[in-house]
Design a protein around this motif. Structure first.
Motif, short mmCIF file in Angstrom:
data_model
loop_
_atom_site.label_atom_id
_atom_site.label_comp_id
_atom_site.label_asym_id
_atom_site.label_seq_id
_atom_site.Cartn_x
_atom_site.Cartn_y
_atom_site.Cartn_z
N ILE A 263 -7.33 3.13 1.25
CA ILE A 263 -6.80 2.46 0.04
C ILE A 263 -7.92 2.14 -0.96
N ASN A 264 -9.10 2.78 -0.77
CA ASN A 264 -10.21 2.55 -1.71
C ASN A 264 -9.85 3.12 -3.09
N ALA B 253 -2.72 2.31 -3.94
CA ALA B 253 -1.60 2.59 -3.03
C ALA B 253 -1.43 4.09 -2.87
N LYS B 254 -0.58 4.46 -1.93
CA LYS B 254 -0.39 5.89 -1.62
C LYS B 254 0.07 6.67 -2.86
N SER C 14 0.83 -1.22 0.00
CA SER C 14 0.00 0.00 0.00
C SER C 14 0.86 1.26 0.00
N LYS C 15 2.17 1.09 0.27
CA LYS C 15 3.14 2.19 0.31
C LYS C 15 2.84 3.22 1.40
N TYR C 16 1.99 2.83 2.35
CA TYR C 16 1.76 3.66 3.54
C TYR C 16 2.60 3.10 4.68
N THR C 17 3.00 3.98 5.62
CA THR C 17 3.70 3.48 6.80
C THR C 17 2.67 2.95 7.78
N ARG C 18 3.15 2.16 8.72
CA ARG C 18 2.28 1.61 9.75
C ARG C 18 1.55 2.74 10.49
N GLU C 19 2.28 3.82 10.77
CA GLU C 19 1.71 4.95 11.52
C GLU C 19 0.57 5.61 10.74
N GLU C 20 0.71 5.64 9.41
CA GLU C 20 -0.33 6.27 8.59
C GLU C 20 -1.59 5.41 8.53
N LEU C 21 -1.44 4.11 8.75
CA LEU C 21 -2.57 3.20 8.58
C LEU C 21 -3.33 2.94 9.88
N ILE C 22 -2.60 2.76 10.97
CA ILE C 22 -3.25 2.46 12.26
C ILE C 22 -4.15 3.64 12.65
N GLY C 23 -5.39 3.31 13.02
CA GLY C 23 -6.33 4.37 13.42
C GLY C 23 -7.22 4.83 12.27
N ARG C 24 -6.86 4.43 11.04
CA ARG C 24 -7.70 4.80 9.89
C ARG C 24 -8.53 3.58 9.47
N THR C 25 -9.48 3.80 8.55
CA THR C 25 -10.22 2.66 7.99
C THR C 25 -9.60 2.30 6.63
N HIS C 26 -10.12 1.22 6.05
CA HIS C 26 -9.60 0.79 4.74
C HIS C 26 -9.98 1.76 3.62
N ARG C 27 -10.81 2.74 3.94
CA ARG C 27 -11.17 3.72 2.92
C ARG C 27 -9.92 4.40 2.34
#
Lengths: 432, 146
Positions: A101-102, A132-133, A86-99
């Motif tokens: 990467i929609n 991906a990002k 997804s080319k996102y960091t763990r920090e960018e993903l945790i706390g967000r929804t899968h939206r």
């Protein structure tokens, strides 16, 4: 304990199954005895279970893209593969929804159906296109498993995904190839239909007049024979031209296309030289724009396109008192457009689409086969290019061809001569 | 019975084929008349009696080629069969095409007959003679020609 892990590329390893040897666990099971609880044994077993889970997680992380969310869909865990694809960091993903990467590829109903399934405690399986990002799209084969507490309430969702981007690309390529094949088949059917007609028609003439000539000679009546022979001559010419044009047309679709950068000024000068005789006979004022953009195209195909347009203009467009043939270009962001224009009788807009159909002739008095413009259209559309006519009766005709700039641009070819060839037979019959 | 010979309209863009029909008719010596036009639009103008065709005789039968410039035979046929003043005129498709698609389309548009041009002239002449005899002698037209 034996361990047979092989590490592989961070985002690789799609679709492989990893078996983790669990000899340790089996040994513990075998040794378990029905005696009262032995804390030492319990501890050993616990350690073994934890170890086993650690190994299984390792195996899954090696193979799959993993994410865990809370019941509301908020991401609480992602593995390295998720971050990698997804080319996102763990920090960018945790706390967000899968939206995040929609991709917008799927309709809303697709995700509604998914949520209804997993919220009811069922496992959901499907193929999802994500973004991906950096904007690139990727496809994942996805399984989402809901976990429930003892009361049956969903406490979390675990999504396990495999990268199937390559497979999807292959499928799409196959579908595209299929579509193209179908189009070619339809074209071939049309080709066989029209060719069979236009080849049969002169045969009816040839056989018919041959029979008449034979009969007239038998009856000692020679007066009609010269006229009949003229008919044979005309039919033979038609047959020959039709066969030549059919060969040219079939070449237009099936010969390999080798793009090169072509200097148009020199190219057109050479092309017009081959029509010198007609131009001087008719007394045409030929005007070619001074500065012309280069284009990238197959040289022989370009000859076929522009030669047909020039031939067409010389055949139909030279009805004015002072005939003018003008060639000019116009460049847009996506295309280079060339125009072959005459100041002749023009063409009623009703016929504008039909003239590009195979064997279509609007004016039958000039003896064309009606294949020339079909060849132009076929070559242009095969290369994602376009061809169209702008004309009104009495106001001349402007034939436009648009070359897309998307064709790759190899080094400028210095050879402007060698590839230029035209069957002399076609040339002479055109003058005749 | 009829008081004037049956009048054919031949719609044919190939001059050699039109001449073959005329030569065949002359040899057959069946009493009928024929006019000839070279494309579909011209045929429609003739049928409607427009312009230069103002005084033309309404044809009793149309011999219609399929591959024609401007308006092809299928289009002329459809035009005729969907116009009250032309729909009753019998139309014989006279073509080199033996393609199923052409035959099916012609009958879908209510062609009265479909004939392919024989290659051999003797056959061609007999075909024309049979058309002449059938349409000019045996067949009764739907109405008396005005």
């Amino acid at each position: 304990m034996t361990s047979g892990f092989v590490r592989f590329d961070e985002c690789g390893g799609v679709g492989r199954v990893w078996v983790v040897p669990l000899a340790e666990r089996n040994r513990v099971d075998r040794d378990a005895s029905p005696t009262p609880i032995d804390t030492t044994k319990l501890e050993v077993e616990l350690k073994s279970v934890v170890n086993e889970l650690r190994l299984q997680k390792f195996a899954i992380d090696e193979h799959a893209i993993v994410a865990i969310t809370d019941p509301a869909g908020i991401i609480t865990y992602v593995n390295d593969k998720f971050c990698c694809i997804s080319k996102y960091t763990r920090e960018e993903l945790i706390g967000r929804t899968h939206r995040i990467i929609n991709s917008g590829h799927h309709p809303k109903s697709f995700f509604v159906e998914m949520w209804i399934t997993i919220a009811s405690g069922e496992t959901w399986h499907g193929e999802v296109c994500n973004r991906a990002k950096d904007g690139t799209l990727y496809w994942v084969d996805t399984t989402i498993v809901p976990f429930k507490d003892s009361s049956g309430k969903v406490t979390s969702y675990t999504a396990i995904r495999a990268d199937i981007t390559e497979r999807k690309a292959a499928e799409e390529g196959l579908a595209r190839a299929n579509e193209k094949l179908q189009k070619t088949n339809e074209e071939l059917e049309q080709f066989v239909y029209t060719a069979s007609h236009d080849l049969k028609s002169p045969i009816v003439t040839l056989q018919g007049y041959l029979d008449l000539i034979r009969k007239d000679i038998e009856n000692d009546r020679a007066d009609r024979v010269p006229g009949f022979i003229d008919r044979l001559d005309t039919a033979c010419g038609k047959l020959r031209k039709c066969v030549n044009d059919l060969l040219e047309l079939s070449r237009a679709g099936y010969v390999t296309f080798q793009p090169e950068t072509i200097r148009m000024r020199e190219f057109l000068a050479k092309l017009l030289r081959s029509h010198d005789l007609e131009i001087r006979e008719i007394g045409v004022d030929v005007r070619v724009q001074e500065e012309l953009p280069d284009i990238v195209f197959d040289r022989q195909r370009l000859v076929d396109v522009l030669d047909n347009l020039v031939t067409n203009a010389l055949k139909y467009g030279m009805t004015a008192d002072e005939p003018v043939l003008s060639i000019h270009a116009h460049e847009t962001e996506a295309e280079v457009r060339f125009c072959v224009q005459d100041n002749g009788a023009g063409l009623n807009p009703d016929y504008h689409d039909r003239i590009f159909n195979i064997f279509e002739r609007i004016d039958t008095s000039r003896g064309g086969t009606g294949i020339g413009l079909a060849i132009v259209k076929k070559i242009m559309t095969n290369q994602e290019g376009r061809v169209w006519i702008e004309s009104e009766p009495g106001e001349g005709a402007a034939f436009w061809v648009a070359f897309p700039k998307t064709l790759s641009t190899p080094a400028l070819s210095t050879d402007t001569g060698g590839a230029y060839e035209k069957p002399t037979d076609t040339l002479s019959s055109r003058r005749g | 019975m009829k008081n004037q010979p049956t009048h054919f309209l031949l719609v044919e863009d190939e001059p050699a084929h039109a001449e073959l029909v005329k030569i065949a008719m002359d040899e057959n010596a069946v009493a009928n008349t024929m006019d000839h036009v070279e494309d579909g639009e011209e045929a429609v103008r003739y049928l409607n009696g427009e312009g230069q065709y103002a005084g033309r005789r309404r044809p009793d039968v149309v011999l219609l080629d399929i591959r024609l410039p401007k308006m092809d035979g299928h289009e002329v046929l459809e035009y005729m069969k969907t116009r009250d003043h032309l729909s009753t005129i019998p139309v014989v498709m006279l073509t080199t095409s033996d393609a199923d698609s052409d035959r099916i389309k012609a009958y879908e548009h209510n062609a009265n007959s479909y004939v392919t041009k024989p290659v051999d002239f003797e056959q061609f002449r007999k075909m024309v003679r049979d058309l002449q005899l059938y349409w000019a002698v045996w067949n009764h037209p739907p109405v008396t020609t005005p």
